[in-house]
Scaffold this active site. Structure first.
Site, PDB file in Angstrom:
ATOM      1  N   GLN A  48       0.804  -1.218   0.000  1.00 44.88           N
ATOM      2  CA  GLN A  48       0.000   0.000   0.000  1.00 44.88           C
ATOM      3  C   GLN A  48       0.839   1.272   0.000  1.00 44.88           C
ATOM      4  O   GLN A  48       0.344   2.331  -0.384  1.00 44.88           O
ATOM      5  CB  GLN A  48      -0.947  -0.001   1.201  1.00 44.88           C
ATOM      6  CG  GLN A  48      -2.019  -1.067   1.110  1.00 44.88           C
ATOM      7  CD  GLN A  48      -2.902  -1.092   2.333  1.00 44.88           C
ATOM      8  OE1 GLN A  48      -2.605  -1.767   3.308  1.00 44.88           O
ATOM      9  NE2 GLN A  48      -4.001  -0.352   2.296  1.00 44.88           N
ATOM     10  N   HIS A 147       0.799  -9.248   5.135  1.00 43.86           N
ATOM     11  CA  HIS A 147      -0.330  -8.346   5.019  1.00 43.86           C
ATOM     12  C   HIS A 147      -0.994  -8.576   3.654  1.00 43.86           C
ATOM     13  O   HIS A 147      -0.870  -7.783   2.728  1.00 43.86           O
ATOM     14  CB  HIS A 147       0.137  -6.887   5.147  1.00 43.86           C
ATOM     15  CG  HIS A 147      -0.969  -5.923   5.456  1.00 43.86           C
ATOM     16  ND1 HIS A 147      -1.025  -5.208   6.637  1.00 43.86           N
ATOM     17  CD2 HIS A 147      -2.058  -5.556   4.752  1.00 43.86           C
ATOM     18  CE1 HIS A 147      -2.094  -4.428   6.635  1.00 43.86           C
ATOM     19  NE2 HIS A 147      -2.740  -4.637   5.495  1.00 43.86           N
ATOM     20  N   ASN A 334      -7.564  -4.768  14.802  1.00 44.29           N
ATOM     21  CA  ASN A 334      -7.970  -3.717  13.867  1.00 44.29           C
ATOM     22  C   ASN A 334      -9.455  -3.466  14.090  1.00 44.29           C
ATOM     23  O   ASN A 334     -10.277  -4.366  13.888  1.00 44.29           O
ATOM     24  CB  ASN A 334      -7.738  -4.135  12.417  1.00 44.29           C
ATOM     25  CG  ASN A 334      -6.261  -4.325  12.094  1.00 44.29           C
ATOM     26  OD1 ASN A 334      -5.392  -3.965  12.885  1.00 44.29           O
ATOM     27  ND2 ASN A 334      -5.982  -4.874  10.933  1.00 44.29           N
ATOM     28  N   TYR A 336     -12.681  -0.561  13.550  1.00 38.54           N
ATOM     29  CA  TYR A 336     -13.142   0.682  12.951  1.00 38.54           C
ATOM     30  C   TYR A 336     -14.576   1.038  13.333  1.00 38.54           C
ATOM     31  O   TYR A 336     -14.924   2.213  13.365  1.00 38.54           O
ATOM     32  CB  TYR A 336     -13.079   0.592  11.421  1.00 38.54           C
ATOM     33  CG  TYR A 336     -11.675   0.529  10.863  1.00 38.54           C
ATOM     34  CD1 TYR A 336     -11.006   1.684  10.488  1.00 38.54           C
ATOM     35  CD2 TYR A 336     -11.026  -0.697  10.691  1.00 38.54           C
ATOM     36  CE1 TYR A 336      -9.725   1.632   9.969  1.00 38.54           C
ATOM     37  CE2 TYR A 336      -9.739  -0.759  10.170  1.00 38.54           C
ATOM     38  CZ  TYR A 336      -9.099   0.414   9.814  1.00 38.54           C
ATOM     39  OH  TYR A 336      -7.822   0.348   9.304  1.00 38.54           O
ATOM     40  N   TRP A 444      -4.746   4.239  11.488  1.00 34.77           N
ATOM     41  CA  TRP A 444      -4.649   3.847  10.084  1.00 34.77           C
ATOM     42  C   TRP A 444      -5.235   5.001   9.285  1.00 34.77           C
ATOM     43  O   TRP A 444      -6.391   5.348   9.464  1.00 34.77           O
ATOM     44  CB  TRP A 444      -5.428   2.569   9.795  1.00 34.77           C
ATOM     45  CG  TRP A 444      -5.231   2.155   8.363  1.00 34.77           C
ATOM     46  CD1 TRP A 444      -6.028   2.465   7.294  1.00 34.77           C
ATOM     47  CD2 TRP A 444      -4.153   1.364   7.835  1.00 34.77           C
ATOM     48  NE1 TRP A 444      -5.517   1.930   6.133  1.00 34.77           N
ATOM     49  CE2 TRP A 444      -4.360   1.250   6.448  1.00 34.77           C
ATOM     50  CE3 TRP A 444      -3.039   0.763   8.414  1.00 34.77           C
ATOM     51  CZ2 TRP A 444      -3.494   0.547   5.627  1.00 34.77           C
ATOM     52  CZ3 TRP A 444      -2.187   0.064   7.603  1.00 34.77           C
ATOM     53  CH2 TRP A 444      -2.412  -0.048   6.226  1.00 34.77           C
TER      54      TRP A 444
END
Length: 514
Positions: A48, A147, A334, A336, A444
Site C-alpha cells: 500500500q 499483510h 484492527n 473501525y 490507520w
C-alpha cells in the site's frame, strides 16, 4: 521532506493547540502510560505504501495480481506513496509528528523473490535502512510479516495457503526476518487480520487470491467457498504457531522481543433485544473473533463453529493443539466500527453452505449513526470490544488499526476524522482505566495509501499525498495536526479555532507560489 514543508508543518502544529471543536473531551498523552509501557503510532503496509513494485528484484504478490486485474478502479500499488525511495523523508515527518512507533509490513516477495531460498540483497538493505532510520529518530518499529501478500510464485506453485507447504515456507521467511532484523525489532506480528483475508479471499472472492464458488461468490474462476476458508485459516494458524515456536525457542532469549497475531473485529450488538439476535451476536463473535483467538487461548475452535461447519473445518491434532495454544505474547486488533447482528438461522437449513451461512447471521452497519459511505462513529464500541477481549485472559493488546475513511478530493480540513480519532482514543483511555491490558494504539493510516478495495478514491491518512505531483508531496491534514499536538502532551481542546486552507490547491497556492 523539503525544509519549506517542514517549516509550514511546524507553524501549523504550533497553533493547533488553540483549536476548539465542540463536544470533544479534554485529555492528553500524559493520561496514558508512558513508553515503553504504552506507545502511540501510525501504520501502513508494504504494497500500500512502498511502490517500487518492479524494482530491485521484487517479484509480484497476489495483491499485485489482484490490483492489475481491474478490481481497484484501475489503480495499483506499482508506485503507491513511493516510500521505498522516500522513507527518510517519511520517517523525518513521523518524528516531527511525534510518533512513538510505526507499524509496517515486510514484503515477502521483496525479501525472498522466489518465496523460498535466496534472500534479495536489495530488499534486505531497504528494510535494514528503514528500521535503522526509525530507531535513529526514536521511533519503535512494529513489524507485520504478512499483510495479504502471498508471493504469486507460491500461489501458482501449490495454491498458497490452501497447502501445508505454505507453513514451512512462511516459517523459513520469518526466520530470515528474525535473524536479520530481530536485534532491532521487538514487536512481531505474524499475520494481519487473517479472518478477513480468508473470508473475503476464499469465500466471497472479493479480495486476493479471488477464490470462491457459486452461489457464495462472484467473478471467481476457481475455488470452493464451503471448505477453502476453513482450510486456509487452519494453515495460517499453524504457520503462526510454528513461527512463534521458532521465535520463542531460538530468538526470544537473546532478542527479548514479542510475537503476536492480528485480527479484525467490529463491536457487535444485537439488532433487536430478541433472544435469537442476542444468541446470534455471540455466534458472530465466535466465528469472527473466536475462530482465531479460541485456538490461541484454548487450543481449539469454538464449539459452535465445529457444530455448524462439521467435517468442513479441520480438526486440530493433539500436537497441533499444544503448539497453537498460548503461541502469542500479544494480540493485535484492527477496529473501525460497530455493527448490528440479526439472526439468520434459516441458512443452516441449506444443503450447501459457506462460512457465512454457517455463521447464520446478517451483519448490519448502523447507517443512521454516520454519514453515507463512512463508518459509524461509535467510539464506545472500542471500549466494549476491549472489555469483551478481557474474557480471553485479558491479554496484552495493540490497537493496530483505527481510523476514518474519506473521499480523496484534496481536502485537508478533515474534522470528522479528527473527531473520530479523539473519540476512539478517549474510549481507549476509559478501557485502560477499567483494566484493559492494551499496550498501544496506531492510527490507520499515516499517509493516504493505496487502499485494497478502493484504490486511490478514498483514504484514511493523516497526511494527504499529492498524486499529481511528481515528488508525491505530503501535506498535513487537521487530523495530523491534532494527533501531533496530542502526542506532544498538549490538551485535546482549548479556546481558539485553528485556521487552515480547506483544500490542497489553496494550500499549495498560499504556501508554494512565493
Amino acid at each position: 521532506m523539503g525544509s519549506g514543508v517542514i517549516a509550514i508543518l511546524l507553524t501549523l502544529m504550533a497553533v493547533v493547540a488553540e483549536m476548539q471543536i465542540e463536544g470533544l473531551t479534554d485529555f492528553t498523552r500524559l493520561d496514558f502510560p508512558p513508553p515503553p509501557n504504552f506507545v502511540f503510532g501510525s501504520g501502513s503496509s508494504a504494497y500500500q505504501v512502498e511502490g517500487a513494485a518492479l524494482e530491485d528484484g521484487r517479484t509480484p504478490s497476489i495483491w499485485d495480481t489482484y490490483a492489475h486485474s481491474g478490481y481497484t478502479h484501475g489503480a495499483n500499488g506499482d508506485v503507491a506513496c513511493d516510500e521505498y525511495h522516500k522513507y527518510k523523508e517519511d520517517v523525518h515527518l513521523m518524528a516531527e509528528t511525534g510518533l512513538e512507533a510505526y507499524r509496517f509490513s515486510i514484503s515477502w516477495s521483496r525479501l525472498i523473490p522466489n518465496g523460498t531460498g535466496a534472500v534479495n540483497p536489495k530488499g534486505l538493505q531497504y528494510y535494514n535502512n528503514l528500521i535503522n532510520e526509525l530507531i535513529n529518530h526514536g521511533i519503535e518499529p512494529h513489524v507485520t510479516l504478512f499483510h495479504y501478500d502471498t508471493p504469486q510464485i507460491l500461489e501458482d506453485e501449490y495454491g498458497g495457503w490452501l497447502s501445508k507447504k505454505a507453513v514451512k515456507d512462511f516459517v523459513a521467511y520469518a526466520n530470515v526476518c528474525f535473524r536479520e532484523f530481530g536485534d532491532r525489532v521487538q514487536h512481531w506480528t505474524t499475520f494481519n487480520e487473517p479472518n478477513v483475508f480468508v473470508l473475503f479471499g476464499y469465500d466471497s472472492g472479493l479480495l486476493p487470491p479471488n477464490r470462491c464458488s457459486s452461489p457464495f461468490g462472484t467473478n471467481c474462476t476457481r475455488g470452493n467457498s464451503s471448505t477453502e476458508p476453513y482450510t486456509a485459516a487452519h494453515n495460517i494458524l499453524m504457520a503462526h504457531a510454528s513461527t512463534a515456536k521458532l521465535y520463542m525457542k531460538k530468538y526470544k532469549a537473546v532478542q527479548h522481543g514479542f510475537i503476536g497475531l492480528n485480527i479484525f473485529s467490529y463491536w457487535y450488538i444485537p439488532y433487536t433485544n430478541a433472544t435469537e439476535d442476542v444468541i446470534a451476536t455471540q455466534r458472530a463473535n465466535d466465528f469472527f473473533i473466536g475462530w482465531f483467538l479460541n485456538p490461541l487461548v484454548y487450543g481449539d475452535y469454538p464449539e459452535i463453529m465445529k457444530k455448524n461447519a462439521g467435517t468442513r473445518i479441520p480438526t486440530f491434532t493433539k500436537i497441533e493443539s499444544r503448539e497453537v495454544k498460548g503461541s502469542f505474547d500479544f494480540l493485535g486488533v484492527n477496529h473501525y466500527a460497530t455493527a448490528q447482528v440479526k439472526d439468520m438461522s434459516i441458512s443452516l437449513q441449506m444443503d450447501s453452505r459457506d462460512l457465512l451461512a454457517d455463521m447464520a447471521v446478517t451483519i448490519k452497519l448502523n447507517e443512521s449513526d454516520f454519514p453515507p459511505g463512512q463508518f459509524p462513529l461509535n467510539p464506545a464500541g472500542l471500549k466494549e470490544l476491549l472489555e469483551y477481549l478481557k474474557g480471553y485472559g485479558n491479554p496484552p493488546i495493540y490497537i493496530h488499526e483505527n481510523g476514518l475513511s474519506a473521499i480523496r478530493n484534496g481536502t485537508l480540513d478533515d474534522i470528522p476524522r479528527l473527531q473520530y480519532l479523539q473519540g476512539f482514543i478517549g474510549s481507549l483511555l476509559t478501557a485502560i482505566r477499567n483494566g484493559s491490558n492494551t499496550k498501544g494504539y496506531f492510527t490507520w493510516s499515516f499517509l493516504d495509501v493505496f487502499e485494497l478495495l478502493d484504490g486511490y478514491n478514498s483514504g484514511y491518512g493523516l497526511y494527504y499525498v499529492d498524486l499529481d505531483d511528481k515528488n508525491l508531496k505530503r501535506y498535513p491534514k487537521l487530523s495530523a495536526q491534532w494527533y501531533s499536538s496530542f502526542l506532544k502532551g498538549r490538551s485535546t481542546s482549548s479556546d481558539q479555532k485553528i485556521e487552515v486552507s480547506a483544500n490542497i490547491s489553496d494550500f499549495k497556492e498560499s504556501h508554494f507560489s512565493q
